[in-house]
Design a protein around this motif. Sequence first.
Motif, PDB file in Angstrom:
ATOM      1  N   PHE A 125      46.177  58.760  61.510  1.00 13.95           N
ATOM      2  CA  PHE A 125      45.137  58.313  61.822  1.00 13.95           C
ATOM      3  C   PHE A 125      44.792  57.053  61.233  1.00 13.95           C
ATOM      4  CE2 PHE A 125      43.855  63.108  62.744  1.00 13.95           C
ATOM      5  CZ  PHE A 125      44.694  63.092  63.843  1.00 13.95           C
ATOM      6  N   SER A 126      44.105  55.928  62.082  1.00 11.93           N
ATOM      7  CA  SER A 126      43.622  54.712  61.285  1.00 11.93           C
ATOM      8  C   SER A 126      42.165  54.261  61.691  1.00 11.93           C
ATOM      9  CB  SER A 126      44.469  53.581  61.852  1.00 11.93           C
ATOM     10  OG  SER A 126      44.679  53.376  63.233  1.00 11.93           O
ATOM     11  N   LYS A 127      41.825  55.145  62.850  1.00  9.82           N
ATOM     12  CA  LYS A 127      40.319  54.867  63.169  1.00  9.82           C
ATOM     13  C   LYS A 127      39.851  56.021  64.032  1.00  9.82           C
ATOM     14  CE  LYS A 127      39.628  51.524  66.206  1.00  9.82           C
ATOM     15  NZ  LYS A 127      39.603  50.153  66.348  1.00  9.82           N
ATOM     16  N   GLU A 146      42.564  56.352  67.135  1.00 10.99           N
ATOM     17  CA  GLU A 146      43.577  55.236  66.831  1.00 10.99           C
ATOM     18  C   GLU A 146      44.811  56.068  65.907  1.00 10.99           C
ATOM     19  OE1 GLU A 146      43.243  50.606  66.406  1.00 10.99           O
ATOM     20  OE2 GLU A 146      43.579  51.385  64.367  1.00 10.99           O
ATOM     21  N   VAL A 147      45.783  56.153  66.556  1.00 12.32           N
ATOM     22  CA  VAL A 147      46.945  56.836  65.880  1.00 12.32           C
ATOM     23  C   VAL A 147      48.218  55.760  66.012  1.00 12.32           C
ATOM     24  CG1 VAL A 147      48.385  58.656  66.129  1.00 12.32           C
ATOM     25  CG2 VAL A 147      46.112  58.855  67.017  1.00 12.32           C
ATOM     26  N   VAL A 148      48.896  55.734  64.703  1.00  8.94           N
ATOM     27  CA  VAL A 148      50.134  55.111  64.424  1.00  8.94           C
ATOM     28  C   VAL A 148      51.023  56.181  64.770  1.00  8.94           C
ATOM     29  CG1 VAL A 148      51.581  53.938  62.862  1.00  8.94           C
ATOM     30  CG2 VAL A 148      48.938  53.621  62.939  1.00  8.94           C
ATOM     31  N   LEU A 149      52.081  55.927  65.538  1.00  6.63           N
ATOM     32  CA  LEU A 149      53.126  56.907  65.871  1.00  6.63           C
ATOM     33  C   LEU A 149      54.298  56.602  65.165  1.00  6.63           C
ATOM     34  CD1 LEU A 149      52.781  57.139  69.895  1.00  6.63           C
ATOM     35  CD2 LEU A 149      51.893  58.418  68.314  1.00  6.63           C
ATOM     36  N   VAL A 176      34.833  55.220  62.458  1.00 11.19           N
ATOM     37  CA  VAL A 176      35.020  55.210  61.086  1.00 11.19           C
ATOM     38  C   VAL A 176      36.634  55.156  60.837  1.00 11.19           C
ATOM     39  CG1 VAL A 176      32.980  56.665  60.491  1.00 11.19           C
ATOM     40  CG2 VAL A 176      35.143  57.733  60.652  1.00 11.19           C
ATOM     41  N   GLU A 177      36.866  54.617  59.617  1.00 10.00           N
ATOM     42  CA  GLU A 177      38.196  54.614  59.188  1.00 10.00           C
ATOM     43  C   GLU A 177      38.627  56.092  58.535  1.00 10.00           C
ATOM     44  OE1 GLU A 177      39.509  50.107  58.045  1.00 10.00           O
ATOM     45  OE2 GLU A 177      38.281  51.394  56.352  1.00 10.00           O
ATOM     46  N   PRO A 178      39.764  56.430  58.404  1.00  8.56           N
ATOM     47  CA  PRO A 178      40.173  57.795  58.171  1.00  8.56           C
ATOM     48  C   PRO A 178      39.633  58.281  56.562  1.00  8.56           C
ATOM     49  CG  PRO A 178      42.065  56.705  58.041  1.00  8.56           C
ATOM     50  CD  PRO A 178      40.977  55.847  58.467  1.00  8.56           C
ATOM     51  N   GLY A 179      39.597  57.555  55.735  1.00  6.59           N
ATOM     52  CA  GLY A 179      39.042  57.599  54.352  1.00  6.59           C
ATOM     53  C   GLY A 179      37.652  57.792  54.069  1.00  6.59           C
ATOM     54  N   ALA A 195      47.153  52.963  51.408  1.00  7.82           N
ATOM     55  CA  ALA A 195      46.912  52.078  52.498  1.00  7.82           C
ATOM     56  C   ALA A 195      45.439  51.594  52.408  1.00  7.82           C
ATOM     57  CB  ALA A 195      47.024  52.886  53.713  1.00  7.82           C
ATOM     58  N   GLU A 196      45.101  50.236  52.892  1.00  7.70           N
ATOM     59  CA  GLU A 196      44.179  49.681  53.041  1.00  7.70           C
ATOM     60  C   GLU A 196      43.597  49.316  54.409  1.00  7.70           C
ATOM     61  OE1 GLU A 196      43.434  46.568  49.924  1.00  7.70           O
ATOM     62  OE2 GLU A 196      43.722  47.988  48.331  1.00  7.70           O
ATOM     63  N   SER A 197      44.571  48.973  55.252  1.00 13.48           N
ATOM     64  CA  SER A 197      44.494  48.690  56.741  1.00 13.48           C
ATOM     65  C   SER A 197      45.229  49.402  57.692  1.00 13.48           C
ATOM     66  CB  SER A 197      44.566  47.273  56.507  1.00 13.48           C
ATOM     67  OG  SER A 197      45.984  46.926  56.331  1.00 13.48           O
ATOM     68  N   LEU A 198      45.281  49.035  58.959  1.00 10.44           N
ATOM     69  CA  LEU A 198      46.168  49.533  59.862  1.00 10.44           C
ATOM     70  C   LEU A 198      47.522  48.853  59.651  1.00 10.44           C
ATOM     71  CD1 LEU A 198      46.892  50.676  62.706  1.00 10.44           C
ATOM     72  CD2 LEU A 198      45.974  48.801  63.619  1.00 10.44           C
ATOM     73  N   ALA A 199      47.425  47.541  59.248  1.00  7.30           N
ATOM     74  CA  ALA A 199      48.693  47.046  58.997  1.00  7.30           C
ATOM     75  C   ALA A 199      49.641  47.664  57.927  1.00  7.30           C
ATOM     76  CB  ALA A 199      48.585  45.282  58.877  1.00  7.30           C
TER      77      ALA A 199
END
Length: 454
Positions: free
Chosen positions: A202-204, A164-167, A107-110, A45-49
Amino acid sequence: MTADWKALQAVLGVDKVSWGESIRRSHARDESYHPEHLPDVVVFAESLADICQTVEFAKQNQVPIVPFGAGSGLEGHVIPVHGGISLDVTRMNRILEIRPNDFLVCVEPGVTRQALNDALRPYALFFPVDPGANATIGGMAATNASGTTAVRYGAMKDNVRSIEVVLADGRVIQTGSLAAKSSSGYHLTELFVGSEGTLGIFSKLWLRLYGIPERTVAAAAEFSTVQKAVQAVCTLLGAGLLLTRCELVSRQYMEVINKQLGTQYAETPTLFLELSGSEASVQADTELVKAILRDEGCAQFRAVQSEEDRRQLWTARHNAAYALMRSYPGLFHMSTDVCVPISQLPEAIAIAETWMERLQIRGGIIGHVGDGNFHVGVMVDTDDSEDLRRAEEFSHHVVEFALSVGGTCTGEHGVGLGKRAYQEAEHGPALAIMQNIKRMLDPLGIFNPGKLVD
């Protein structure tokens, strides 16, 4: 294959989806002794999308999805035991915003721990949570990592302000606010920190920062026994000293550190200590620490003045587990950690030492004794059922005592695969509540199945 991975590749892009065996194998295990299990596919993955589209694909096809960062975990958290998608977030490694006046960073998770602190140094700020490995921030939050500085700065749950979490149903939520405190609503941030990828991805992350202290001094204090060293720690804490780090390294670990790293430390139970603050306060506290430890039976106290010597000392501590692994080629590393009330720490370590000798365990004790958390590194032959049985029996005795005195089966490594068996004993009826939360947020059971409370 259980799904049309080419369809997922068509959505995300050719360079973001791979089912090559070498890529899958690199995502099949962590640094634990747990057996590897290959995912069916790896998504970078490189983005929230990208995360949202991957979650939607997993939901539509009902396939597991397991987040993956640095792979430095010690309890099998990232092993995809049911196959499916290994979601690698290491390309999401951007530092999005630094707010020096608010002592916050986004930060981003990575993003890795070391890269973050490198970026913060020009602002005279740092992020204090230090588990030793150069882990990703997302992985550290997922396991509620802590480490050598927890005695002063706490664990990840104390230093993550908002996520920021993606469910599992595709919704994206923001937990918490950026304020230093809040009495509004349920504290969802602390629910997701430590959830090991079972509730959301997690995305952020917004993190709390601290100013770099004016002065830092490290020291090594040698003792004749582990029990004397641990009792000395209890006395230091009772004196109200503001320790930044307080680490115990057993004789066995000191031996392998010297052998593998070329150092010349005394091969005896040793406390690695660190104090930080103003020049005057650190100087006064160092003298007080020295006096207290002398009264507690310290055989030798050596303060480390230069930055180079201080870095060498903590490099030795951080690389202790790797030094142990290199000492037993062909064997796997089982690292069991528990945390107990401080008053119970001397007895807990004594019990661990007794069972190590009784079961002829290869390894040593090391830990963040300033907060009651210690680890035992055990080297096991996973092809030898009797050797594995002894290692698991040893771990059971250590955990059993910790729970009997109101402690926990894991202070920082997390549950993953290795500590699932103790969830009911530790949490009792509360475990059912946790399982209900899991089912509510992940009704299809696709987020890291087979872990934590599953």
